[in-house]
Design a protein around this motif. Structure first.
Motif, PDB file in Angstrom:
ATOM      1  N   ARG A  26      63.527 -19.755 -32.817  1.00  0.00           N
ATOM      2  CA  ARG A  26      63.050 -18.437 -33.255  1.00  0.00           C
ATOM      3  C   ARG A  26      63.978 -17.323 -32.725  1.00  0.00           C
ATOM      4  O   ARG A  26      64.297 -16.370 -33.425  1.00  0.00           O
ATOM      5  N   GLN A  63      61.292 -24.875 -30.482  1.00  0.00           N
ATOM      6  CA  GLN A  63      60.885 -23.927 -31.539  1.00  0.00           C
ATOM      7  C   GLN A  63      61.115 -22.481 -31.086  1.00  0.00           C
ATOM      8  O   GLN A  63      61.518 -21.627 -31.858  1.00  0.00           O
ATOM      9  N   ARG A  64      60.850 -22.235 -29.819  1.00  0.00           N
ATOM     10  CA  ARG A  64      61.044 -20.857 -29.313  1.00  0.00           C
ATOM     11  C   ARG A  64      62.524 -20.472 -29.342  1.00  0.00           C
ATOM     12  O   ARG A  64      62.888 -19.352 -29.719  1.00  0.00           O
ATOM     13  N   CYS A 105      60.038 -13.764 -28.948  1.00  0.00           N
ATOM     14  CA  CYS A 105      60.407 -15.095 -29.463  1.00  0.00           C
ATOM     15  C   CYS A 105      60.001 -16.210 -28.510  1.00  0.00           C
ATOM     16  O   CYS A 105      59.704 -17.324 -28.939  1.00  0.00           O
TER      17      CYS A 105
END
Ligand SMILES: C[S@@+](CC[C@H](N)C(=O)[O-])C[C@H]1O[C@@H](n2cnc3c(N)ncnc32)[C@H](O)[C@@H]1O
Length: 447
Positions: A397, A393-394, A289
């Protein structure tokens, strides 16, 4: 032992199982209730150290079979054998009436994997803690708590034999497990002389966050064997009819569930969704991720100045870490690791959905060759927006990946009835809390 007679300002009562409305804590079990107003600072009870059930005072300590292995046992396991032994002595034990007060506390480590409660626990922080304890035991490294495999191993290699030699009779695995649950949910370290002990009366107090009482002993003393006491002191004024509550420590609901078999209906603030890089599947999830390499992940630390500043401020949050070139403030300032569980797992999301420093640095790419960490980014604010966006965003995720492993994520419409057993109730409540924590993180890091 007449516990209520020890002092005149409290009653020890058994809360009715439908007492939820009246008292927040522990319906169906014993509780300490103020019978008169108690002023802050008053000592409610003084428990003489001679009354403690600990390895020093337990008759089992005189048996060669136990003496032979005692040094190799953890304090929890050593005390478990003592409690088991005294329990098996029945009325012949000087602790018989005290032991008869212990409720059965079914801890998650012993839940049947096919049971409803075990199903609802899937993917939660508590289930990860149990898995980490197992991994630490098989991998030979330190982690907080005792794993089921370790319990079984100790029982079969030495426990059964010790009990047979000391009692002249076989003792069951179930009785050993019950003794372990009692120690896990009631014992605490009194001082260097007595070590981990069961403390009559003090261990009837339920856990509250906040607590209005605390337990005091001279923890550094080695000579408390003569005349020492363990005191219960009110730290706030307590009204007549109010429950006297202790604090079991800076524990989130996952730790409360694993060690004590219950969760609070509220967040304690110590809740975490964490990742332990030593457990292969957790490391794999992080690497996938966050787009980072496993060898780097172990070396990412929290910046020392950030940790110092955050701890010194006594707050669990720093001022916002990022102000971009246009002066926009990002309100997801990373949090420092502050409690003992964080030291084992510094990669976490906290009770308000904020990432820890270590997670934030990993998400920024600090563990790769392309270093866009906090220091680099602050030196060049032009870099900030795009790298912060990627980091967000990571993290998002990672939250989605974790949510997808949770049983509750796929069964929110099939919650069990409120009349289910207390273990199902705790498991569902904990799963909900984790689910909300991850959703809070998703909302915070939405870009
Ligand atoms: C040290 S004992 C407390 C006394 C216990 N009520 C008794 O009957 O002896 C700890 C156990 O009490 C229960 N307990 C303590 N605080 C609680 C709370 N706030 N909510 C629910 N259960 C609680 C849990 O079963 C826990 O394992």
């Amino acid at each position: 032992m007449d516990l209520a007679a020890w002092d005149d300002c409290v009653d020890v009562v058994r809360l009715a199982s439908d007492a939820r409305e009246e008292y927040a804590s522990a319906p169906g079990t014993l509780a300490v209730i103020a019978s008169d107003p108690i002023p802050a600072g008053r000592v409610i009870a003084r428990i003489p150290c001679q009354a403690l059930l600990c390895a020093r005072h337990c008759a089992l300590s005189r048996h060669p079979a136990f003496q032979h292995v005692q040094a190799s046992l953890t304090p929890v396991l050593s005390l478990t054998f003592c409690v088991l032994y005294e329990g098996e002595l029945g009325d012949a034990s000087r602790f018989a009436s005290y032991l008869s007060l212990f409720p059965d506390v079914p801890l998650p480590l012993a839940w049947d994997p096919s049971s409803d409660e075990a199903r609802w626990l899937r993917g939660t922080e508590a289930s990860r803690i149990l898995r980490r304890q197992e991994h630490a035991w098989t991998g030979g490294y330190k982690y907080i708590g005792t794993s089921y495999s370790e319990l079984r191993h100790v029982w079969h290699t030495v426990g059964e034999r010790i009990m047979l030699e000391a009692l002249g009779a076989r003792v069951s695995w179930a009785a050993f497990l019950r003794a372990f649950s009692s120690v896990s949910s009631r014992a605490f370290v009194v001082d260097l002389y007595h070590g981990l002990s069961m403390v009559p009366f003090a261990d009837i107090l339920n856990h509250g966050a906040p607590n209005n009482a605390q337990i005091e002993s001279d923890v550094d003393a080695y000579s408390a064997e003569m005349g020492g006491t363990v005191d219960v002191r009110a730290i706030d004024s307590i009204d007549a009819g109010e429950e006297v509550l202790n604090s079991y420590g800076e524990l989130g609901n996952a730790e409360l569930l694993c060690q004590y078999g219950f969760v609070l209906d509220t967040k304690s603030g110590w809740e975490r969704c964490s990742w332990d890089v030593r457990v292969p599947e957790e490391c794999t999830q992080l690497c996938a991720c966050l787009e980072c390499d496993a060898p780097w992940i172990h070396h990412v630390t929290e910046p020392q100045q950030a940790a110092d500043a955050q701890r010194a401020s006594g707050d669990d949050g720093l001022p916002p870490a990022y102000v971009d070139a246009a002066g926009a403030v990002y309100d997801f300032a990373p949090v420092s690791h502050t409690n003992r569980h964080d030291r084992h797992c510094p990669i976490f999301i906290d009770a308000s959905g904020r990432a820890s420093w270590v997670l934030w640095r990993l998400a920024l790419g600090l563990c790769s060759e392309h270093v866009y960490g906090y220091e680099a980014a602050s030196a060049n604010t032009a870099l900030l927006p795009s790298h912060v966006r990627v980091a967000c965003q990571r993290i998002t995720r990672l939250c989605h990946a974790r949510l997808s492993t949770m049983y509750i994520q796929h069964h929110k419409d099939a919650l069990p009835p409120t009349s289910s057993s207390s273990t199902v109730h705790w498991a569902v409540q904990h799963a909900w809390q984790d689910w909300h924590l991850l959703r809070a993180c998703l909302a915070r890091y939405a870009t």
